[in-house]
Design an enzyme around this catalytic site. Structure first.
Site: not given
Lengths: 306, 306
Positions: A143, A206, A242
């Protein structure tokens, strides 16, 4: 066939579609009006559980805390056997080895944040080496955070190149690109950042780090889902989504699933393409699942804290 | 030229009175029931009293969530401060006496009885206000033990209490069951009298203007038969109070409360207008005793035991 990155280098991202804020909010609110009951609700809850990236990203994280979280991931509520596992455990790079050992054989993914999370204010070379370190340690998902400062300065090529370089450093690990929408200012910029991230090679986009308010909201997520849809129509490549931060109630999670289904369709309705970044959502989902099964409203006292 | 509108040309009898919408009280707010349902209780002569919310189990569930959240701050408040707040409730009730007398008469009470009931209700609040910082001394003890410990027991609030208020005593019964529960630091969800619900909602307005924190008292209106099973089965409720002598209902309470070993109390033989309608033992009912063993120097050395 021309690759996504090659296409991306020829795009002027300042021409990304503009967003109609009022229409967006009305559309997002519409998803909260669907009635989801009984088996549908139960299936939605089980799917939600299976999509959670169980996360701990605190300065105070210790080996014990991370082990505890890994145990929780594999034993969500043993009173009900057969519950699905969460999708991944998400930690800082220093904790990957501990997670790897604790999750051995469980099939749960190991996600690690990298690139100077949460601010991203470190040189590019360090971001790349941190990413390589995370992958070498055993992270199957990375991430990363984008350089919001550069993005807001209009240095879209810099942001694009950085994401592409990190993607390169990831190797086979899947890359989630955190836009930190709470710092971007408006929906036009969220859309633009989404486009940049996807063309630069993101496997997931995300919303947030969870450290900035507002974190994930339904309108922001909808902008990103629509960006994914448009990108898919142009390139034929699927990108995951996400939302992270601020989703702690099952009901809200079900609304997100409705939005996902009605924007991207069934192909995205699994944890390979959709994740919830959350730490307290799992417990609320468990409370609701047990309520559905027993017919009795539950108390947090009878579930593990973390 | 437009005609001026005169307010004087309408006599009082022509004026359309503005009637109150009786809504429920959850978390310091007055929402309508989420179910959108209502019922219309009648007075003794068959005249409609008002349209009143027919609360659903989801209203109760929402109320339990806010009551649970309010628990720690209310229970940890200084006992003296709780006492001040109960006194404030009495002050507010005193100031709105006429409205309550009027409502009690609408619900079939005679003027004399209504006046008595309101006066007694105010006095009852003062009574429990006084007890707020005194019951602890009464119910605490220092216990003799055969080891080198200072051993003492103190009462602590049990938590969230669900209450089915007395059916025949619209105001006094309601006040008599709420006051001892909150005096003891608990929070509560109360189902008002089914046939005489007007005072309960007006009393919620008194609570709302008395510095009682949101969520400490929540008042619903609706059918006892429909809601009682939820009041007693909810796993996040620590005690339940029921005030009627219905044997089948009492049996149901005993069975459903077993699930989380919830305390249940039947106040079915109590005349709230009498001296026995008030007692510190009503506070004691919703207390738990915590015993502490504190090591001290050997008994022999100190020259005596406790």
């Amino acid at each position: 066939m021309i690759s996504s990155i090659e296409m991306g280098t020829n795009i002027d991202f300042s021409h990304s579609p503009r967003i109609d804020q009022v229409g967006l909010e009305e559309r997002a609110a519409r998803f909260t009006k669907r009635s989801i009951k009984k088996e549908t609700k139960l299936n939605g809850l089980l799917l939600t559980l299976n999509m959670i990236d169980l996360t701990t990203l605190e300065g105070k994280d210790s080996e014990g805390k991370v082990k505890q979280l890994c145990y929780k991931a594999q034993h969500l509520h043993d009173a009900y056997p057969g519950l699905p596992n969460v999708a991944a455990i998400c930690v800082y790079p220093s904790m990957i080895k501990i997670v790897q050992k604790a999750l051995k054989g469980s099939g749960i993914n190991i996600a690690s944040v990298a690139t100077g999370f949460p601010s991203g204010q470190v040189p590019k070379s360090l971001k790349i080496s941190e990413t390589k370190f995370a992958v070498a340690e055993g992270a199957t998902e990375v991430d990363m955070v984008i350089s919001r400062g550069k993005f807001l300065e209009g240095e879209y090529n810099y942001v694009f190149d950085e994401i592409a370089a990190i993607k390169n450093a990831c190797g086979s690990a899947r890359l989630k690109v955190i836009l930190e929408t709470g710092e971007l200012g408006n929906m036009d910029k969220v859309r633009r950042a989404s486009d940049i991230a996807m063309y630069a090679g993101a496997d997931f986009i995300k919303t947030s780090t969870g450290k900035i308010q507002p974190a994930a909201t339904m309108p922001v997520t909808l902008v990103m889902l629509e960006a994914i849809r448009d990108y898919y129509y142009k390139t034929g490549r699927m990108v995951g989504m996400k939302p992270a931060g601020g989703i702690s109630k099952s009901k809200l999670a079900l609304y997100y699933l409705v939005m996902l289904k009605e924007t991207l369709g069934d192909a995205w309705m699994n944890n390979h393409w959709f994740r919830f970044g959350a730490s307290s959502l799992a417990n609320d989902v468990l409370l609701q699942i047990v309520k559905e099964k027993t017919g009795t409203y539950q108390s947090g006292n009878y579930f593990s804290l973390d | 030229m437009s005609k001026t509108i005169s307010v004087k040309n309408k006599s009082n009898s022509q004026r359309l009175e503005v009637l109150k919408t009786y809504k429920i009280y959850i978390g310091g707010q007055f929402p309508r029931t989420e179910s959108g349902r209502f019922y219309t209780p009648l007075d003794a002569t068959g005249k409609k009293l008002a349209n009143v919310c027919l609360s659903s189990r989801k209203d109760f569930r929402d109320a339990v969530v806010v009551a649970r959240n309010a628990c720690s701050s209310w229970g940890n408040r200084a006992a003296f401060n709780r006492s001040q707040i109960l006194y404030r409730m009495a002050e507010m009730l005193e100031g709105r006496k006429l409205q309550f007398i009027d409502e009690l008469m609408q619900q079939g009470s005679s003027k004399i009885k209504a006046k008595e009931e309101v006066a007694l209700s105010i006095d009852r609040l003062i009574y429990y206000s006084g007890w707020c910082d005194k019951y602890q001394q009464l119910f605490s003890s220092v216990n003799p033990v055969a080891s080198s410990h200072f051993n003492f027991s103190v009462p602590e609030p049990t938590g969230v209490v669900s209450i089915i208020a007395p059916q025949s005593s619209s105001l006094l019964g309601l006040v008599s069951v709420i006051a001892p529960v909150i005096a003891g630091g608990n929070t509560c969800i109360v189902l008002s009298s089914e046939t005489k619900p007007l005072c309960a909602i007006t009393f919620a307005e008194v609570i709302n203007s008395s510095d009682v924190p949101a969520g400490v008292v929540n008042i619903l209106t609706g059918k006892v038969a429909e809601l009682a099973p939820w009041f007693v089965a909810h796993m996040d409720v620590n005690a339940t109070i029921y005030c009627e002598a219905d044997k089948a209902m009492q049996k149901m309470f005993k069975e459903k409360s077993a699930m989380n070993v919830k305390r249940i109390f039947f106040y079915d033989k109590i005349d709230w207008t009498k001296e026995k309608g008030q007692s510190p033992y009503f506070i004691f009912d919703t207390q738990e005793i915590k015993t502490t063993w504190h090591p001290i120097e050997p008994i022999g050395a100190s020259g005596g035991g406790y």
